[in-house]
Scaffold this active site. Structure first.
Site, short mmCIF file in Angstrom:
data_model
loop_
_atom_site.label_atom_id
_atom_site.label_comp_id
_atom_site.label_asym_id
_atom_site.label_seq_id
_atom_site.Cartn_x
_atom_site.Cartn_y
_atom_site.Cartn_z
N SER A 13 0.81 -1.83 -0.16
CA SER A 13 0.42 0.02 -0.29
C SER A 13 0.61 0.88 -0.01
O SER A 13 0.44 2.34 -0.37
CB SER A 13 -0.68 -0.25 1.35
OG SER A 13 -2.36 -0.92 0.96
N LYS B 167 -0.42 3.76 -2.46
CA LYS B 167 -1.33 4.77 -2.48
C LYS B 167 0.06 6.07 -2.47
O LYS B 167 -1.33 6.93 -2.99
CB LYS B 167 -2.07 4.49 -1.53
CG LYS B 167 -2.69 3.34 -1.45
CD LYS B 167 -3.43 2.91 -0.69
CE LYS B 167 -4.56 1.86 -1.30
NZ LYS B 167 -4.23 0.39 -0.34
N SER C 85 -6.40 3.13 4.13
CA SER C 85 -5.55 2.65 3.30
C SER C 85 -6.66 1.58 2.19
O SER C 85 -6.08 0.06 1.89
CB SER C 85 -4.72 1.59 3.66
OG SER C 85 -3.41 1.25 2.75
#
Length: 361
Positions: free
Chosen positions: A60, A63, A120
């Site tokens: 993640s 992101k 997330s």
């Protein structure tokens, strides 16, 4: 060589005397082999590093680039914080962690940003990527890779907006440090989103997954990341006495190891920069499970040592309660054409980039 391997296949091993032996099953990374990178955000000076150019799965941490391109589009006026983000079937089927978005509905850009920096949320990241990519996440991933190249992230390739597993989606600790430095310096008006402690979405209180915001004095962002193959990853930006540090740790075996490694790296770097030590924070912690309002959450105060061990995993399941969405039968799509999102040019934000030591074959 370690017996447990995950990740990118090496093509050869080089032994003494220049002997090169081809390999078919060896890999360039595995969980438990930690890569790290610490830099001074203002000067660009590298303060410590360990295998910073080893290609790894970002999970993640991906992101951060998704948000970087969103902030570019916001500044350029191509979207606003209130722009509707349509939810496609593709976005709604993303694996947890997620907001539980329903296809045919929409939410706005600011809610998407909050969903990425706190929970997330993979479904929110995919939907935001589709918006910025003109309805196509693959096209947006290509934009992400182009932007990475423009910033000098030569060992990074993106294949999706969320960081869900893809064998071709790779980066390095140094590249993520470079991205974070650009994020901090280029978007001061949006950087504050990374310190959001929680936000409300359709009646639910959604807390931030980042433990450093609660335990490390001076930490004000950025992002956690986890998958089985990537291990536990973390980027932290912290400021003390006008010194801002950026630190990246990748590939740890647990949240505890990740958090302790990050704390030790930052403490040493601040000390090397002549900044006096500061006691760790020990705030009350909100432990909430499928709560609909902050007032229903239970508060527990615990010392920071217990806090580090108690942080929720980033693979939390989607909420199981009834969803409060009003179906939108006619969703107005605000399409951002790929040509209109200009890539940043290669420029030095501070300090020269070292030549990558590991490249994907």
């Amino acid at each position: 060589m370690h017996k447990k391997h995950y990740g990118l296949a090496l093509t050869s091993l080089v032994f003494g005397g220049g002997l090169t032996v081809p390999l078919g099953a060896a890999h360039a990374q595995y969980v438990g082999h930690v890569s790290s990178f610490v830099m001074d955000a203002n000067s660009g000076a590298v303060l410590s590093q360990s295998d910073p150019d080893l290609q790894r799965y970002p999970a993640s941490l991906t992101k951060v680039m998704t948000l970087y391109l969103a902030f570019k589009a916001l500044r350029a006026g191509q979207i606003t914080l209130d722009t509707p983000v349509p939810v496609s079937i593709h976005a709604s089927t993303m694996a947890p962690s997620k907001l539980g978005l329903v296809p045919g509905t929409s939410f706005n850009v600011q809610q998407a940003i909050f969903g990425l920096v706190t929970k997330s949320a993979n479904d929110a990241a995919c939907a935001l990527g589709e918006l910025l990519g003109g309805g196509d996440e693959v096209r947006f991933a290509n934009m992400m890779t182009q932007q990475a190249r423009a910033l000098g992230m030569s060992n990074t390739t993106f294949r999706n907006a969320s960081g869900l597993p893809d064998p071709e989606q790779v980066t390095t600790a140094r590249d993520l440090g470079t991205l974070t430095q650009h994020m901090v310096q280029e978007f001061p008006e949006y950087y504050h989103y990374f310190s959001t402690p929680m936000f409300y979405f359709h009646g639910r209180m959604i807390p931030n997954h980042n433990p450093m915001l609660k335990t490390y004095a001076g930490a004000d962002g950025l992002k956690t990341g986890y998958t089985d193959l990537a291990g536990h990853n973390l980027i932290t930006s912290a400021m003390r006495s006008n010194v801002r540090l950026i630190a990246v740790v990748m590939g740890t075996r647990s949240n505890m190891q990740r958090n302790n490694a990050m704390t030790a790296m930052l403490n040493k770097a601040f000390a090397d920069e002549g900044v006096a030590p500061v006691a760790p924070l020990s705030p009350p912690v909100v432990l909430a499970r499928n709560t609909r309002s902050f007032r229903h959450a239970h508060r527990f105060a615990m010392p920071s040592s217990q806090l580090l061990a108690s942080q929720s995993m980033e693979v939390a399941e989607a909420p199981t309660g009834p969803r409060r969405y009003a179906p939108i039968h006619r969703v107005h799509r605000h399409v951002v054409t790929t040509a209109s999102v200009r890539m940043a040019s290669i420029r030095r934000v501070g300090g020269a980039h070292k030549r990558p030591l590991h490249r994907k074959g």
